[in-house]
Design a protein around this motif. Structure first.
Motif, PDB file in Angstrom:
ATOM      1  N   ASN A   1       0.806  -1.221   0.000  1.00 58.06           N
ATOM      2  CA  ASN A   1       0.000   0.000   0.000  1.00 58.06           C
ATOM      3  C   ASN A   1       0.838   1.270   0.000  1.00 58.06           C
ATOM      4  O   ASN A   1       0.293   2.350   0.122  1.00 58.06           O
ATOM      5  N   PHE A   2       2.152   1.146  -0.148  1.00 53.73           N
ATOM      6  CA  PHE A   2       2.985   2.323   0.007  1.00 53.73           C
ATOM      7  C   PHE A   2       3.608   2.829  -1.285  1.00 53.73           C
ATOM      8  O   PHE A   2       4.207   3.860  -1.309  1.00 53.73           O
ATOM      9  N   ASP A   3       3.500   2.110  -2.359  1.00 50.37           N
ATOM     10  CA  ASP A   3       4.184   2.533  -3.566  1.00 50.37           C
ATOM     11  C   ASP A   3       3.226   2.948  -4.675  1.00 50.37           C
ATOM     12  O   ASP A   3       3.617   3.118  -5.803  1.00 50.37           O
ATOM     13  N   LYS A   4       1.981   3.140  -4.377  1.00 49.74           N
ATOM     14  CA  LYS A   4       1.001   3.449  -5.404  1.00 49.74           C
ATOM     15  C   LYS A   4       0.770   4.956  -5.528  1.00 49.74           C
ATOM     16  O   LYS A   4       0.745   5.678  -4.553  1.00 49.74           O
ATOM     17  N   MET A   5       0.576   5.370  -6.775  1.00 53.18           N
ATOM     18  CA  MET A   5       0.215   6.765  -7.014  1.00 53.18           C
ATOM     19  C   MET A   5      -1.218   6.969  -6.550  1.00 53.18           C
ATOM     20  O   MET A   5      -2.047   6.079  -6.664  1.00 53.18           O
TER      21      MET A   5
ATOM     22  N   VAL B   1       7.355  11.313  -2.068  1.00 51.61           N
ATOM     23  CA  VAL B   1       8.614  10.572  -2.121  1.00 51.61           C
ATOM     24  C   VAL B   1       9.129  10.215  -0.732  1.00 51.61           C
ATOM     25  O   VAL B   1       9.603   9.109  -0.504  1.00 51.61           O
ATOM     26  N   ARG B   2       9.047  11.137   0.202  1.00 53.94           N
ATOM     27  CA  ARG B   2       9.629  10.913   1.534  1.00 53.94           C
ATOM     28  C   ARG B   2       8.946   9.790   2.309  1.00 53.94           C
ATOM     29  O   ARG B   2       9.594   9.053   3.026  1.00 53.94           O
ATOM     30  N   SER B   3       7.663   9.651   2.175  1.00 54.26           N
ATOM     31  CA  SER B   3       6.952   8.648   2.978  1.00 54.26           C
ATOM     32  C   SER B   3       6.688   7.347   2.224  1.00 54.26           C
ATOM     33  O   SER B   3       6.142   6.414   2.782  1.00 54.26           O
ATOM     34  N   HIS B   4       7.079   7.275   0.965  1.00 53.74           N
ATOM     35  CA  HIS B   4       6.843   6.080   0.154  1.00 53.74           C
ATOM     36  C   HIS B   4       8.151   5.670  -0.520  1.00 53.74           C
ATOM     37  O   HIS B   4       8.422   6.075  -1.647  1.00 53.74           O
ATOM     38  N   PRO B   5       8.952   4.858   0.135  1.00 53.24           N
ATOM     39  CA  PRO B   5      10.276   4.530  -0.392  1.00 53.24           C
ATOM     40  C   PRO B   5      10.263   3.817  -1.744  1.00 53.24           C
ATOM     41  O   PRO B   5      11.224   3.900  -2.483  1.00 53.24           O
ATOM     42  N   GLU B   6       9.193   3.168  -2.076  1.00 56.24           N
ATOM     43  CA  GLU B   6       9.104   2.453  -3.358  1.00 56.24           C
ATOM     44  C   GLU B   6       8.288   3.238  -4.388  1.00 56.24           C
ATOM     45  O   GLU B   6       7.727   2.665  -5.311  1.00 56.24           O
ATOM     46  N   TRP B   7       8.247   4.552  -4.266  1.00 58.74           N
ATOM     47  CA  TRP B   7       7.430   5.409  -5.116  1.00 58.74           C
ATOM     48  C   TRP B   7       7.694   5.207  -6.602  1.00 58.74           C
ATOM     49  O   TRP B   7       6.779   5.260  -7.413  1.00 58.74           O
TER      50      TRP B   7
ATOM     51  N   CYS C   1       2.457  14.212 -10.009  1.00 60.86           N
ATOM     52  CA  CYS C   1       3.002  15.228  -9.114  1.00 60.86           C
ATOM     53  C   CYS C   1       3.912  14.515  -8.116  1.00 60.86           C
ATOM     54  O   CYS C   1       3.434  13.738  -7.291  1.00 60.86           O
ATOM     55  N   ILE C   2       5.202  14.758  -8.231  1.00 58.32           N
ATOM     56  CA  ILE C   2       6.199  14.080  -7.401  1.00 58.32           C
ATOM     57  C   ILE C   2       6.655  15.060  -6.338  1.00 58.32           C
ATOM     58  O   ILE C   2       7.411  15.997  -6.603  1.00 58.32           O
ATOM     59  N   ASP C   3       6.186  14.841  -5.121  1.00 54.73           N
ATOM     60  CA  ASP C   3       6.406  15.753  -4.002  1.00 54.73           C
ATOM     61  C   ASP C   3       7.591  15.272  -3.162  1.00 54.73           C
ATOM     62  O   ASP C   3       7.519  14.245  -2.497  1.00 54.73           O
ATOM     63  N   ALA C   4       8.690  16.032  -3.205  1.00 57.53           N
ATOM     64  CA  ALA C   4       9.872  15.700  -2.400  1.00 57.53           C
ATOM     65  C   ALA C   4       9.866  16.447  -1.076  1.00 57.53           C
ATOM     66  O   ALA C   4      10.737  16.230  -0.246  1.00 57.53           O
ATOM     67  N   THR C   5       8.882  17.287  -0.864  1.00 60.75           N
ATOM     68  CA  THR C   5       8.886  18.167   0.307  1.00 60.75           C
ATOM     69  C   THR C   5       8.338  17.480   1.557  1.00 60.75           C
ATOM     70  O   THR C   5       7.728  16.422   1.483  1.00 60.75           O
ATOM     71  N   LYS C   6       8.546  18.151   2.672  1.00 58.98           N
ATOM     72  CA  LYS C   6       7.958  17.720   3.946  1.00 58.98           C
ATOM     73  C   LYS C   6       6.617  18.419   4.155  1.00 58.98           C
ATOM     74  O   LYS C   6       5.981  18.236   5.169  1.00 58.98           O
TER      75      LYS C   6
ATOM     76  N   ASN D   1       3.768  18.299   2.229  1.00 60.01           N
ATOM     77  CA  ASN D   1       2.576  17.602   1.739  1.00 60.01           C
ATOM     78  C   ASN D   1       1.673  18.545   0.942  1.00 60.01           C
ATOM     79  O   ASN D   1       0.693  19.080   1.442  1.00 60.01           O
ATOM     80  N   THR D   2       1.991  18.713  -0.296  1.00 59.86           N
ATOM     81  CA  THR D   2       1.286  19.658  -1.162  1.00 59.86           C
ATOM     82  C   THR D   2       0.007  19.084  -1.771  1.00 59.86           C
ATOM     83  O   THR D   2      -0.651  19.761  -2.552  1.00 59.86           O
TER      84      THR D   2
END
Length: 196
Positions: free
Chosen positions: A35-39, A55-61, A164-169, A171-172
């Protein structure tokens, strides 16, 4: 052995004796990151489907990225700089067709995309005349998302997915959902973006 039993419990399979587990599930494969790598689908702008990856919370993004003909809308700020190179490499590996970089590091992210394409074309002769990656940088987040979701175009490909690939902390995702609504109601960014 404990990890196997814990996995059974997490998958709502109940508790089993190890022999029961082995006989019933010996040929099954379970992914810890199911459940962690899905868009996450956020909505549409016109015909374009808009997806979100944190990206930060889903290591297999990167496993969820489309295989080709898609737009990457990247979001990165100063504290996210170390994430830019792997994001760029994974996007290019997955045949991104168009990139729109935003956030405080929009220009740097666009430069990384351009440099990676250049190095690959020199090292591996990957990019010929038929494969050109279009890159843009947008310091204004709203304008950048509008551009990626409503304007970005390539005559060679049907670009109907924006990731949308969010690298920030930060959460956009909430901002993106609101922007999708605004754009679908006819919102346009101020004309000042044309002079940038």
């Amino acid at each position: 052995m404990l990890a196997t039993l814990s996995l059974c419990r997490e998958k709502s399979l109940g508790w089993f004796e190890l022999d029961d587990f082995n006989s019933q599930f010996a040929n099954k494969t379970f992914s810890v990151n199911d459940n962690f790598d899905k868009m996450e689908f956020l909505g549409r702008v016109g015909k374009r489907k808009i997806y979100y990856l944190q990206v930060r919370s889903h290591p297999e993004w990167a496993n969820s990225l489309p295989k080709n003909d898609w737009i990457a809308f990247t979001i990165a700020h100063k504290e996210d700089e170390e994430l830019i190179p792997p994001i760029v490499k994974k996007c290019i590996d997955k045949n991104v067709s168009y990139t729109c970089s935003s956030g405080e590091l929009a220009d740097l992210t666009e430069d990384y995309f351009d440099e990676e394409v250049l190095w690959r074309s020199i090292d591996e002769n990957e990019f010929g005349n038929n494969s050109i990656l279009i890159t843009t940088a947008h310091r204004d987040f709203e304008e950048g998302f509008w551009f990626s979701s409503a304007v970005a175009h390539d005559d060679k490909f049907d670009l109907n997915q924006v990731v949308c690939i969010d690298a920030t902390k930060r959460n956009t995702k909430v901002l993106l959902i609101k922007l999708i609504e605004k754009i679908n109601k006819g919102w346009l960014p101020p004309e000042s973006w044309l002079s940038n």
